[in-house]
Design a protein around this motif. Structure first.
Motif, PDB file in Angstrom:
ATOM      1  N   ASN A   1      83.058 -12.062  -5.568  1.00 23.30           N
ATOM      2  CA  ASN A   1      82.900 -10.668  -5.983  1.00 23.30           C
ATOM      3  C   ASN A   1      82.772 -10.464  -7.488  1.00 23.30           C
ATOM      4  O   ASN A   1      83.338  -9.537  -8.053  1.00 23.30           O
ATOM      5  CB  ASN A   1      84.052  -9.812  -5.440  1.00 23.30           C
ATOM      6  CG  ASN A   1      84.040  -9.743  -3.935  1.00 23.30           C
ATOM      7  OD1 ASN A   1      83.015  -9.933  -3.290  1.00 23.30           O
ATOM      8  ND2 ASN A   1      85.198  -9.480  -3.355  1.00 23.30           N
ATOM      9  N   VAL A   2      82.010 -11.353  -8.150  1.00 24.18           N
ATOM     10  CA  VAL A   2      81.729 -11.218  -9.581  1.00 24.18           C
ATOM     11  C   VAL A   2      80.232 -11.436  -9.783  1.00 24.18           C
ATOM     12  O   VAL A   2      79.513 -11.783  -8.860  1.00 24.18           O
ATOM     13  CB  VAL A   2      82.538 -12.234 -10.426  1.00 24.18           C
ATOM     14  CG1 VAL A   2      84.012 -11.940 -10.374  1.00 24.18           C
ATOM     15  CG2 VAL A   2      82.255 -13.657  -9.981  1.00 24.18           C
TER      16      VAL A   2
ATOM     17  N   ALA B   1      78.035 -14.345  -8.219  1.00 24.25           N
ATOM     18  CA  ALA B   1      79.046 -14.727  -7.229  1.00 24.25           C
ATOM     19  C   ALA B   1      78.498 -15.748  -6.243  1.00 24.25           C
ATOM     20  O   ALA B   1      77.329 -15.739  -5.885  1.00 24.25           O
ATOM     21  CB  ALA B   1      79.526 -13.501  -6.469  1.00 24.25           C
TER      22      ALA B   1
ATOM     23  N   ALA C   1      84.253 -20.181 -13.214  1.00 17.68           N
ATOM     24  CA  ALA C   1      85.582 -19.618 -13.463  1.00 17.68           C
ATOM     25  C   ALA C   1      85.987 -18.666 -12.340  1.00 17.68           C
ATOM     26  O   ALA C   1      87.147 -18.592 -11.965  1.00 17.68           O
ATOM     27  CB  ALA C   1      85.608 -18.897 -14.802  1.00 17.68           C
ATOM     28  N   GLN C   2      85.019 -17.947 -11.820  1.00 18.48           N
ATOM     29  CA  GLN C   2      85.272 -16.998 -10.741  1.00 18.48           C
ATOM     30  C   GLN C   2      84.170 -17.158  -9.719  1.00 18.48           C
ATOM     31  O   GLN C   2      83.014 -17.333 -10.087  1.00 18.48           O
ATOM     32  CB  GLN C   2      85.286 -15.572 -11.282  1.00 18.48           C
ATOM     33  CG  GLN C   2      86.324 -15.383 -12.364  1.00 18.48           C
ATOM     34  CD  GLN C   2      85.932 -14.298 -13.347  1.00 18.48           C
ATOM     35  OE1 GLN C   2      84.770 -13.985 -13.510  1.00 18.48           O
ATOM     36  NE2 GLN C   2      86.919 -13.744 -14.016  1.00 18.48           N
TER      37      GLN C   2
END
Length: 163
Positions: free
Chosen positions: A25-26, A29, A21-22
């Motif tokens: 920077n998560v 990552a 989904a992301q």
């Protein structure tokens, strides 16, 4: 990441597509940035290594392995998936054990394979900074009389190409 991708590959009859989904920077990552700086994480490298399975034919793989136990819970220490594409057999293996290398023996049936090459993503410590963890050539797999043998270092991912 390798264990999850092996699960997806092994259930290709049901998993038609999957994505993060992301990605920047998560947690978990693929890419980290700060200002104009960019870092490709170990997750990025694993996903790139597993590209060999894209648009390939799933090959069932039955793996018997010891369990990895942490805080009273156990799961298989090594996960694997395999596929065929362009006449090659591709095998991905992940050792989730943080401390122990695992020996693997795979019986290859149906073809007369004679050559194996590979890549490995590993480091000396699970606490290494991502910039220290790079994909390297792996020459530790030996193919003899249709049996592929190798030792998977602790906390590592290996992708093999067998011809």
């Amino acid at each position: 990441a390798g264990m999850t991708l092996n699960i997806f590959n092994n259930h290709a009859d049901r998993v038609r597509g999957a994505n993060l989904a992301q990605i920047v920077n998560v947690l978990q990552a693929v890419i980290l940035t700060e200002g104009e700086k960019m870092l490709l994480t170990p997750t990025y490298h694993v996903m790139k290594m597993y590209n060999i399975h894209q648009d390939a034919l799933l090959v069932p793989i039955d793996l018997e392995t010891d369990n990895y136990t942490f805080e009273g819970r156990s799961i298989p220490a090594v996960s694997a998936s395999a596929s065929k594409k362009d006449g090659s057999l591709n095998i991905s293996l992940t050792n989730i054990d943080y401390a122990k290398a695992r020996e693997v023996s795979i019986s290859l049936r149906g073809e007369n394979y004679t050559r194996v090459t590979g890549q490995i993503l590993a480091s000396g410590s699970v606490l290494d900074y991502p910039e220290k963890i790079k994909v390297r050539d792996f020459s530790g797999a030996k193919l003899t009389n249709g049996v592929l043998k190798l030792t998977i270092p602790a906390h590592s991912v290996i992708v093999l190409n067998v011809k």
